[in-house]
Design a protein around this motif. Structure first.
Motif, PDB file in Angstrom:
ATOM      1  N   LYS A 183       0.816  -1.165  -0.042  1.00 36.26           N
ATOM      2  CA  LYS A 183      -0.127   0.038  -0.103  1.00 36.26           C
ATOM      3  C   LYS A 183       0.940   1.181  -0.018  1.00 36.26           C
ATOM      4  O   LYS A 183       2.125   1.238   0.579  1.00 36.26           O
ATOM      5  N   ARG A 184       0.261   2.452  -0.648  1.00 37.24           N
ATOM      6  CA  ARG A 184       1.162   3.631  -0.622  1.00 37.24           C
ATOM      7  C   ARG A 184       0.206   4.712  -0.397  1.00 37.24           C
ATOM      8  O   ARG A 184      -0.862   4.771  -1.067  1.00 37.24           O
ATOM      9  N   ILE A 185       0.565   5.729   0.283  1.00 41.03           N
ATOM     10  CA  ILE A 185      -0.184   7.055   0.218  1.00 41.03           C
ATOM     11  C   ILE A 185       0.353   8.006  -0.539  1.00 41.03           C
ATOM     12  O   ILE A 185       1.624   8.159  -0.640  1.00 41.03           O
ATOM     13  N   PHE A 186      -0.595   8.661  -1.196  1.00 43.03           N
ATOM     14  CA  PHE A 186      -0.218   9.923  -2.044  1.00 43.03           C
ATOM     15  C   PHE A 186      -0.800  11.194  -1.586  1.00 43.03           C
ATOM     16  O   PHE A 186      -2.102  11.186  -1.138  1.00 43.03           O
ATOM     17  N   SER A 187      -0.106  12.396  -1.482  1.00 38.43           N
ATOM     18  CA  SER A 187      -0.653  13.499  -1.294  1.00 38.43           C
ATOM     19  C   SER A 187      -1.120  14.313  -2.574  1.00 38.43           C
ATOM     20  O   SER A 187      -0.723  14.096  -3.523  1.00 38.43           O
ATOM     21  N   LEU A 188      -2.606  14.749  -2.410  1.00 41.12           N
ATOM     22  CA  LEU A 188      -3.113  15.166  -3.633  1.00 41.12           C
ATOM     23  C   LEU A 188      -2.566  16.438  -4.117  1.00 41.12           C
ATOM     24  O   LEU A 188      -2.609  16.481  -5.375  1.00 41.12           O
ATOM     25  N   ASP A 189      -1.884  17.208  -3.297  1.00 38.51           N
ATOM     26  CA  ASP A 189      -0.998  18.522  -3.947  1.00 38.51           C
ATOM     27  C   ASP A 189       0.227  18.112  -4.688  1.00 38.51           C
ATOM     28  O   ASP A 189       0.755  18.921  -5.351  1.00 38.51           O
ATOM     29  N   ARG A 190       0.630  16.796  -4.767  1.00 43.88           N
ATOM     30  CA  ARG A 190       1.729  16.272  -5.532  1.00 43.88           C
ATOM     31  C   ARG A 190       1.219  15.564  -6.649  1.00 43.88           C
ATOM     32  O   ARG A 190       2.031  14.987  -7.542  1.00 43.88           O
ATOM     33  N   VAL A 191       0.148  15.256  -6.926  1.00 48.37           N
ATOM     34  CA  VAL A 191      -0.563  14.342  -7.996  1.00 48.37           C
ATOM     35  C   VAL A 191      -0.549  15.392  -9.488  1.00 48.37           C
ATOM     36  O   VAL A 191      -0.928  16.737  -9.452  1.00 48.37           O
ATOM     37  N   LYS A 192       0.290  14.882 -10.478  1.00 55.10           N
ATOM     38  CA  LYS A 192       0.360  15.392 -11.560  1.00 55.10           C
ATOM     39  C   LYS A 192      -0.680  15.275 -12.768  1.00 55.10           C
ATOM     40  O   LYS A 192      -1.164  16.160 -13.363  1.00 55.10           O
ATOM     41  N   SER A 193      -1.177  14.029 -12.544  1.00 50.61           N
ATOM     42  CA  SER A 193      -2.444  13.782 -13.438  1.00 50.61           C
ATOM     43  C   SER A 193      -3.285  12.604 -12.791  1.00 50.61           C
ATOM     44  O   SER A 193      -2.677  11.640 -11.937  1.00 50.61           O
ATOM     45  N   LEU A 194      -4.523  12.584 -13.113  1.00 53.46           N
ATOM     46  CA  LEU A 194      -5.282  11.279 -12.438  1.00 53.46           C
ATOM     47  C   LEU A 194      -6.421  11.330 -13.555  1.00 53.46           C
ATOM     48  O   LEU A 194      -6.994  11.947 -13.986  1.00 53.46           O
ATOM     49  N   ILE A 195      -6.631   9.767 -13.850  1.00 56.20           N
ATOM     50  CA  ILE A 195      -7.331   9.212 -14.721  1.00 56.20           C
ATOM     51  C   ILE A 195      -8.308   8.137 -14.200  1.00 56.20           C
ATOM     52  O   ILE A 195      -7.939   7.330 -13.701  1.00 56.20           O
ATOM     53  N   VAL A 196      -9.552   8.144 -13.972  1.00 59.00           N
ATOM     54  CA  VAL A 196     -10.387   6.930 -13.633  1.00 59.00           C
ATOM     55  C   VAL A 196     -10.556   6.139 -14.835  1.00 59.00           C
ATOM     56  O   VAL A 196     -11.226   6.475 -15.546  1.00 59.00           O
ATOM     57  N   THR A 197     -10.203   4.949 -14.600  1.00 49.93           N
ATOM     58  CA  THR A 197     -10.044   3.992 -15.633  1.00 49.93           C
ATOM     59  C   THR A 197     -11.494   3.159 -15.686  1.00 49.93           C
ATOM     60  O   THR A 197     -12.557   3.599 -14.968  1.00 49.93           O
TER      61      THR A 197
END
Length: 302
Positions: A175-189
């Motif tokens: 498992k890994r946690i991601f901070s949303l302010d560091r997300v560069k792109s996001l696609i709902v598959t």
């Protein structure tokens, strides 16, 4: 339209929560003055009854009518449905505060708020993916320049210190946690995944402070000694749900906590400067003392 209806439902819950038993006329009068009612519409009885049914359906909060002599009084019959649901309580508290602030828009320059630079634009698609158990494709880069790109399964979102995070299943056992302010792109598959039946987000973070979890480490009994005004702050807003007060004198107050002493927790301890001392375990006391010594050395070099 959905957002507007949600605000109306929250308004109705908040109004009855604060007002107790109220007549329909009293509720309708409050609606006329509400900041949510931006077009000045009246609250018809039919709309009111529809809202009551929707509140029960979406929030599990029952609005009952106590009939008297020519007087019908409405109230929330199961207030525990609010207190026992952390999300509903948080949303209601946020709504109530928002309405209070909007009602004082004329003094906006005298109300100072904290910004949340947390990539809120990613929160909506993530919540949609969580709702439907759909994988997301993330492009991510942390502050050290380490990049990640891949398809992951979202497990929960968490707000911590003005930042939103999403916990994801990256591989079968990782498992890994991601901070949303560091997300560069996001696609709902369009790829569905099976949410793990034995995974409970609250349990996953139960023994940690902050967002660093699942990295091993032992849960320890920690005792801290607090000075000056800090005991009062910790009594009014505990550092962790496991916090217990052990002893108090005129000079200090001791508290115990049971958790994994992670990076986030040690940062929190250092935040309180000379008003906090770690008594045990010795390993944590020595670690904090070592950090303080390094800080002292930084200042002595110049």
């Amino acid at each position: 339209m959905v957002e507007l209806l949600l605000k109306r439902y929250l308004w109705l819950i908040d109004t009855l929560k604060r007002g107790g038993e109220m007549t329909y006329d009293e509720i309708a009068e409050r609606w006329e003055k509400s900041s949510v009612n931006d077009n000045g519409s009246a609250l018809s009885k039919r709309t009111f009854y529809n809202h009551c049914q929707a509140v029960a359906r979406h929030f599990g909060i029952d609005i009952e009518c106590r009939r008297g002599r020519g007087l019908n009084l409405y109230s929330i019959s199961n207030p525990e449905a609010i207190e026992d649901n952390a999300l509903t309580k948080w949303a209601l508290d946020s709504f109530s505060l928002g309405e209070l602030l909007l009602g004082n828009a004329s003094i906006a320059d005298k109300i100072l708020l904290e910004d949340i630079p947390s990539g809120r634009e990613w929160l909506e698609p993530i919540l949609k993916a969580l709702q439907d158990n759909i994988q997301i494709e993330l492009g991510y880069e942390n502050f050290f320049g380490v990049k990640f790109t891949g398809i992951v399964s979202p497990l929960c979102v968490k707000l911590f210190k003005r930042r939103w995070y999403v916990l994801c299943q990256v591989k079968e056992n990782r498992k890994r946690i991601f901070s949303l302010d560091r997300v560069k792109s996001l696609i709902v598959t369009d790829k569905k995944f099976i949410y793990p039946k034995d995974f409970v987000p609250a349990d996953y973070f139960r023994d940690v402070f902050g967002i660093v979890a699942g990295t091993g480490g032992t849960v320890e009994n920690i005792v801290i000694r607090t000075y000056d005004e800090l005991p009062g702050y910790l009594r009014s807003l505990p550092m962790h749900h496991s916090q217990r007060e052990l002893d108090s004198t005129e000079e200090y107050t001791d508290f115990s906590l049971r958790l994994r002493p992670s990076f986030d927790f040690i940062q929190e301890l250092l935040l309180h400067r000379d008003q906090l001392e770690v008594l045990s375990p010795r390993t944590l006391r020595d670690e904090v003392a070592g950090i303080i010594t390094k800080m002292k050395n930084h200042y002595e070099k110049k």
